[in-house]
Design a protein around this motif. Structure first.
Motif, PDB file in Angstrom:
ATOM      1  N   ASN A  21      35.702  41.501  33.443  1.00 31.00           N
ATOM      2  CA  ASN A  21      36.461  42.398  32.667  1.00 31.00           C
ATOM      3  C   ASN A  21      35.900  43.774  32.991  1.00 31.00           C
ATOM      4  OD1 ASN A  21      37.605  40.426  31.323  1.00 31.00           O
ATOM      5  ND2 ASN A  21      36.217  40.122  29.819  1.00 31.00           N
ATOM      6  N   TYR A  22      34.751  44.149  33.350  1.00 32.30           N
ATOM      7  CA  TYR A  22      34.435  45.542  33.766  1.00 32.30           C
ATOM      8  C   TYR A  22      35.074  45.994  34.979  1.00 32.30           C
ATOM      9  CZ  TYR A  22      31.429  49.691  34.243  1.00 32.30           C
ATOM     10  OH  TYR A  22      30.909  50.717  34.429  1.00 32.30           O
ATOM     11  N   ALA A  23      35.112  45.149  35.811  1.00 28.98           N
ATOM     12  CA  ALA A  23      35.767  45.451  37.034  1.00 28.98           C
ATOM     13  C   ALA A  23      37.421  45.918  36.669  1.00 28.98           C
ATOM     14  CB  ALA A  23      35.700  44.375  38.358  1.00 28.98           C
ATOM     15  N   ALA A  24      38.056  45.085  36.070  1.00 32.37           N
ATOM     16  CA  ALA A  24      39.355  45.536  35.772  1.00 32.37           C
ATOM     17  C   ALA A  24      39.372  46.890  35.198  1.00 32.37           C
ATOM     18  CB  ALA A  24      40.044  44.418  34.861  1.00 32.37           C
ATOM     19  N   ASP A  25      38.338  47.079  33.998  1.00 33.14           N
ATOM     20  CA  ASP A  25      38.444  48.362  33.149  1.00 33.14           C
ATOM     21  C   ASP A  25      38.216  49.438  34.038  1.00 33.14           C
ATOM     22  OD1 ASP A  25      38.727  46.505  30.820  1.00 33.14           O
ATOM     23  OD2 ASP A  25      36.793  46.757  30.434  1.00 33.14           O
TER      24      ASP A  25
ATOM     25  N   HIS B 147      38.257  34.486  39.708  1.00 30.87           N
ATOM     26  CA  HIS B 147      39.073  35.585  38.602  1.00 30.87           C
ATOM     27  C   HIS B 147      39.076  37.181  38.541  1.00 30.87           C
ATOM     28  CE1 HIS B 147      38.245  31.339  36.654  1.00 30.87           C
ATOM     29  NE2 HIS B 147      39.465  31.611  36.003  1.00 30.87           N
ATOM     30  N   ALA B 148      38.244  37.584  39.698  1.00 26.31           N
ATOM     31  CA  ALA B 148      38.141  38.811  39.823  1.00 26.31           C
ATOM     32  C   ALA B 148      39.464  39.677  40.135  1.00 26.31           C
ATOM     33  CB  ALA B 148      37.179  39.289  41.180  1.00 26.31           C
ATOM     34  N   PRO B 149      39.694  40.642  39.588  1.00 27.88           N
ATOM     35  CA  PRO B 149      40.932  41.410  39.906  1.00 27.88           C
ATOM     36  C   PRO B 149      40.981  42.163  41.187  1.00 27.88           C
ATOM     37  CG  PRO B 149      39.474  42.703  38.500  1.00 27.88           C
ATOM     38  CD  PRO B 149      38.632  41.572  38.534  1.00 27.88           C
ATOM     39  N   CYS B 150      40.044  42.046  41.851  1.00 26.44           N
ATOM     40  CA  CYS B 150      39.715  42.824  43.523  1.00 26.44           C
ATOM     41  C   CYS B 150      39.154  42.004  44.452  1.00 26.44           C
ATOM     42  CB  CYS B 150      38.885  44.130  43.041  1.00 26.44           C
ATOM     43  SG  CYS B 150      37.137  43.783  42.391  1.00 26.44           S
ATOM     44  N   ASP B 151      38.803  42.525  45.531  1.00 26.76           N
ATOM     45  CA  ASP B 151      38.184  41.853  46.599  1.00 26.76           C
ATOM     46  C   ASP B 151      36.895  41.729  46.181  1.00 26.76           C
ATOM     47  OD1 ASP B 151      40.238  42.196  47.882  1.00 26.76           O
ATOM     48  OD2 ASP B 151      39.648  43.682  49.521  1.00 26.76           O
ATOM     49  N   VAL B 152      35.883  40.526  46.522  1.00 28.65           N
ATOM     50  CA  VAL B 152      34.677  40.159  46.152  1.00 28.65           C
ATOM     51  C   VAL B 152      33.799  40.133  47.561  1.00 28.65           C
ATOM     52  CG1 VAL B 152      33.085  38.670  44.970  1.00 28.65           C
ATOM     53  CG2 VAL B 152      35.248  38.988  43.866  1.00 28.65           C
ATOM     54  N   ILE B 153      32.700  40.850  47.321  1.00 34.17           N
ATOM     55  CA  ILE B 153      31.778  40.566  48.810  1.00 34.17           C
ATOM     56  C   ILE B 153      30.532  40.078  47.933  1.00 34.17           C
ATOM     57  CG2 ILE B 153      30.465  41.539  50.478  1.00 34.17           C
ATOM     58  CD1 ILE B 153      32.604  43.813  50.290  1.00 34.17           C
ATOM     59  N   GLU B 154      30.154  38.844  48.552  1.00 35.32           N
ATOM     60  CA  GLU B 154      29.083  38.123  48.272  1.00 35.32           C
ATOM     61  C   GLU B 154      27.843  38.308  49.377  1.00 35.32           C
ATOM     62  OE1 GLU B 154      29.635  34.227  47.272  1.00 35.32           O
ATOM     63  OE2 GLU B 154      31.448  34.573  45.846  1.00 35.32           O
ATOM     64  N   ALA B 155      26.736  38.494  48.959  1.00 36.05           N
ATOM     65  CA  ALA B 155      25.544  38.877  49.714  1.00 36.05           C
ATOM     66  C   ALA B 155      24.503  37.945  49.683  1.00 36.05           C
ATOM     67  CB  ALA B 155      24.920  40.344  49.595  1.00 36.05           C
ATOM     68  N   SER B 156      24.051  37.254  50.808  1.00 31.55           N
ATOM     69  CA  SER B 156      22.931  36.483  50.708  1.00 31.55           C
ATOM     70  C   SER B 156      22.120  36.906  51.659  1.00 31.55           C
ATOM     71  CB  SER B 156      23.658  35.070  50.995  1.00 31.55           C
ATOM     72  OG  SER B 156      22.422  34.044  50.954  1.00 31.55           O
TER      73      SER B 156
END
Length: 732
Positions: free
Chosen positions: A547-551, A579-588
């Motif tokens: 929700n915050y990413a969308a806001d 569900h994210a409204p944008c690209d998502v980058i996961e770091a490991s």
């Protein structure tokens, strides 16, 4: 060392074989039946059919000069569309030509009855057997016989046209278009098989002298001559005889001749009809037997069909099996079924011929260098494709079912005989053209991704995120924002129990909160990129992050891969991915300070534009090198390798950082192994995973397990659909 077939068919033989293959059942049997559908407009139906055949004739003429090898239609479609479609075309055209040969012999029976009181089927079988033996003896004798037959046949037809023209009554053409659109198109599709032989000579192209000149001249010349003959003869037939008389007889041309010629002329027409029908059957055996020969040579049929006789230097086994099928058809299959199936499948094959030429033109097959090129490309080909599809709409349901049975049977044969045995190391020009088209599309998307300005990068952390991980995520966000002239926003998400009111939690500032604000304040002061920060309190962290990413209208969201709880049905991270409204980058296990060598691994397809942009931004910031690892399977065709190299070259040109490429001729796992042992960080694509991926692991999971250092998994917000993704994986 294998034997080679001698080139001894000149332009007269080429033209004669094509005319002889066309002028037969199409003019002596079908006009009466077609007239039931279209009335006097049967004349227009023959003309329209000839026009719709012209694109395939042009296409096949061009391909024949580029590939003058035995096989004809099969060869061109196989080289253009790959072994599977080649098998369908080879088997289907082989049956279609054999059906037409049987149609010629069985259809000649009523004309035989006019001269001799003989049983129909035994005579047809005897003639067929004689033609099979003639073809076994050699193509040179066949070509000479064709010239003699066609010369006599054309002389009688010209006599019929010239002598009958003065007797044509214009009144018989009244109500020319009364049958309507459907009647004319139905008749056009029905008589389409009359022109099937126009491209048949290409199947014996290896035996043609000077094929660059003789093949296109022979094909196009025979079409013009035959179309003119058809239209003239049908015009005379309609103009001199009653419609009822023509539609109620099995020998319509003999009936018309009786109204326009003397008795000797009628006899000559009957003899010409028999010669034409025998000529059609002979040409059918001649060229259809080349299909199993060529397919055997390409590994799509048993080797036995490739054997050439030591005595006659002809493919005896291929001719024998073709003759056997011909005899079975004559003995057991009704003539109507043979004719309808031959027409329907011939239309389908001609559609594929036009598609094949487009594939060759759009592909990058270096060996494709025709000496004759189809004029006005691609207009004739598109007209032929659309026209063929329209005719299929009116050809009838039963013939289409038969054609589908042949197609499915060919596919089953290919799967068990070819694919299960390892397949053939060859792909069609269409595959190469599609790969280049998809590659260009992906490169354009990548160019747009790399050149994007004003990106807002959101870094999502929790109070449990280690400070080192937090720092690396922010460093990476700054790298990405710097290349795109954007900004960075860092948010710490605090989760409270459902029993605790959110206002109470929001008003409480813990030591962890104070430490976070202090770190961010220092970082924002020192950064040349705008960094904003804050804290978000919620009962559900994953919903709060999305929700915050969308806001804040974030373009990219960065999170630690271990965030959230893991279950069989997914984790908080996976929910955020989906569900994210944008690209998502996961770091490991990502440590920004140790990065120098960046490996980018593709997941059985072209590189995701988002991860190319990330790799370029990271390498530019740290002064590192990007290496693209692309697995293309073992022993790829040369066209696959060439197209892949071109795609990678275009990709390299888009990046600002130093770039290297590695093409791995094996599977994705081997590419992962190469990348994991030589890179400080790996960047891979993620997809929305199903239950099977969660049970057995996806590529991104395997990379995380094998990587010696860190991984970055990129989930693009605008992922291609399942079909597009399947096409990309198949092509790359």
């Amino acid at each position: 060392m294998g034997k080679q077939l001698e080139r001894d068919l000149g332009l007269p033989s080429v033209t004669a074989i094509s005319i002889g293959a066309m002028v037969g059942s199409g003019i002596f049997i079908l006009p009466g039946l077609a007239m039931k559908m279209a009335g006097p407009a049967v004349v227009f139906a023959y003309l329209l059919a000839g026009v719709l055949v012209l694109p395939a004739a042009l296409s096949k003429s061009e391909m024949a000069t580029a590939m003058p090898e035995a096989g004809g239609t099969y060869l061109y479609i196989e080289r253009a569309m790959g072994p599977l479609f080649g098998t369908i075309a080879g088997v289907g055209t082989w049956f279609s030509l054999t059906f037409k040969g049987a149609l010629a012999l069985v259809g000649g029976a009523p004309y035989l009855v006019l001269l001799f009181d003989l049983p129909v089927t035994p005579v047809a079988l005897t003639v067929a057997a004689l033609l099979i033996v003639l073809n076994v003896v050699g193509a040179k004798q066949t070509g000479r016989m064709q010239i003699a037959i066609v010369a006599v046949m054309l002389a009688v037809m010209v006599w019929f046209i010239v002598a009958g023209a003065p007797s044509v009554e214009s009144a018989r053409f009244e109500g020319f278009f009364d049958s309507g659109f459907e009647g004319i198109l139905g008749a056009t599709g029905f008589v389409f098989v009359s022109y099937a032989g126009v491209t048949k000579i290409a199947s014996v192209a290896e035996e043609v002298e000077n094929p660059d000149r003789n093949l296109p001249l022979g094909i196009l010349g025979s079409l013009v001559i035959t179309a003119g003959i058809y239209v003239a003869i049908v015009t005379v037939m309609v103009g001199v005889a009653e419609e009822a008389a023509l539609t109620d007889t099995e020998t319509p041309m003999q009936v018309a001749a009786g109204n326009a010629l003397p008795a000797i002329g009628v006899a000559a027409v009957v003899v010409a009809a028999l010669l034409a029908l025998i000529s059609t059957a002979n040409a059918g055996i001649l060229s259809s037997s080349r299909y199993p020969f060529a397919m055997s040579r390409d590994g799509l049929a048993p080797d036995i069909f490739e054997n050439v006789s030591d005595r006659f230097e002809t493919p005896v086994n291929a001719i024998t099996i073709t003759g056997g099928v011909l005899l079975v058809l004559i003995a057991f299959v009704p003539i109507d079924d043979i004719a309808k199936l031959a027409s329907a499948f011939k239309i389908l094959v001609f559609i594929l011929i036009n598609v094949a030429l487009i594939a060759f033109r759009q592909g990058s097959i270096e060996a494709y260098d025709p000496s004759f090129e189809s004029p006005l490309y691609p207009v004739p080909q598109l007209v032929g494709i659309v026209g063929g599809v329209v005719l299929l709409r009116y050809i009838g349901f039963v013939p289409l079912v038969g054609a589908v049975v042949i197609i499915v049977g060919s596919m089953v044969w290919y799967y068990f005989f070819v694919y299960r045995r390892g397949g053939v190391a060859r792909e069609g020009a269409m595959t190469d053209a599609l790969r280049r088209s998809v590659g260009r599309d992906v490169v354009e998307q990548t160019e747009a991704e790399v050149g994007t300005d004003g990106d807002e990068v959101l870094v999502a952390v929790t109070d449990r995120t280690p400070s080192a991980v937090e720092r690396s995520l922010i460093d990476l966000a700054v790298d990405l924002a710097r290349t795109r002239e954007g900004g960075v926003r860092v948010a710490q998400f605090d989760e409270t129990p459902d029993q605790t009111p959110l206002p109470q939690s929001a008003s409480t500032l813990t030591e962890a909160d104070q430490a976070f604000e202090a770190r961010m304040s220092d970082r924002a002061t020192d950064s040349e990129i705008p960094i904003r920060y804050g804290e978000v309190v919620s009962h559900d962290t994953r919903h709060a992050i999305v929700n915050y990413a969308a806001d804040v209208d974030a373009d990219t969201l960065m999170i630690e891969r271990s965030t959230g709880s893991e279950t069989l049905l997914g984790s908080d991270v996976e929910w955020i991915e989906n569900h994210a409204p944008c690209d998502v980058i996961e770091a490991s296990n990502f440590d920004h300070d140790t990065v120098d060598r960046i490996g980018v691994v593709t997941d059985e397809g072209p590189f995701d534009p988002a991860k190319v942009g990330l790799a370029d931004a990271l390498a530019t910031a740290v002064g590192g090198t990007v290496t693209f690892y692309l697995a293309i399977g073992a022993d790829p065709p040369e066209s696959h390798r060439n197209t892949t190299d071109d795609y990678l070259s275009e990709l390299v040109a888009l990046c600002d950082a130093p770039v290297e490429t590695r093409v791995i001729e094996s599977g994705t796992d081997e590419a992962i192994d190469h990348a994991a042992t030589t890179s400080d960080v790996l960047i891979v694509s993620g997809i929305q995973r199903g239950l099977t991926d969660r049970l057995f692991g996806h590529v991104s999971d395997r990379v995380t397990l094998r990587a010696e250092h860190g991984t970055l998994v990129v989930y693009g917000a605008s992922q291609p659909g399942r079909f597009r993704r399947a096409v990309e994986r198949r092509l790359f």
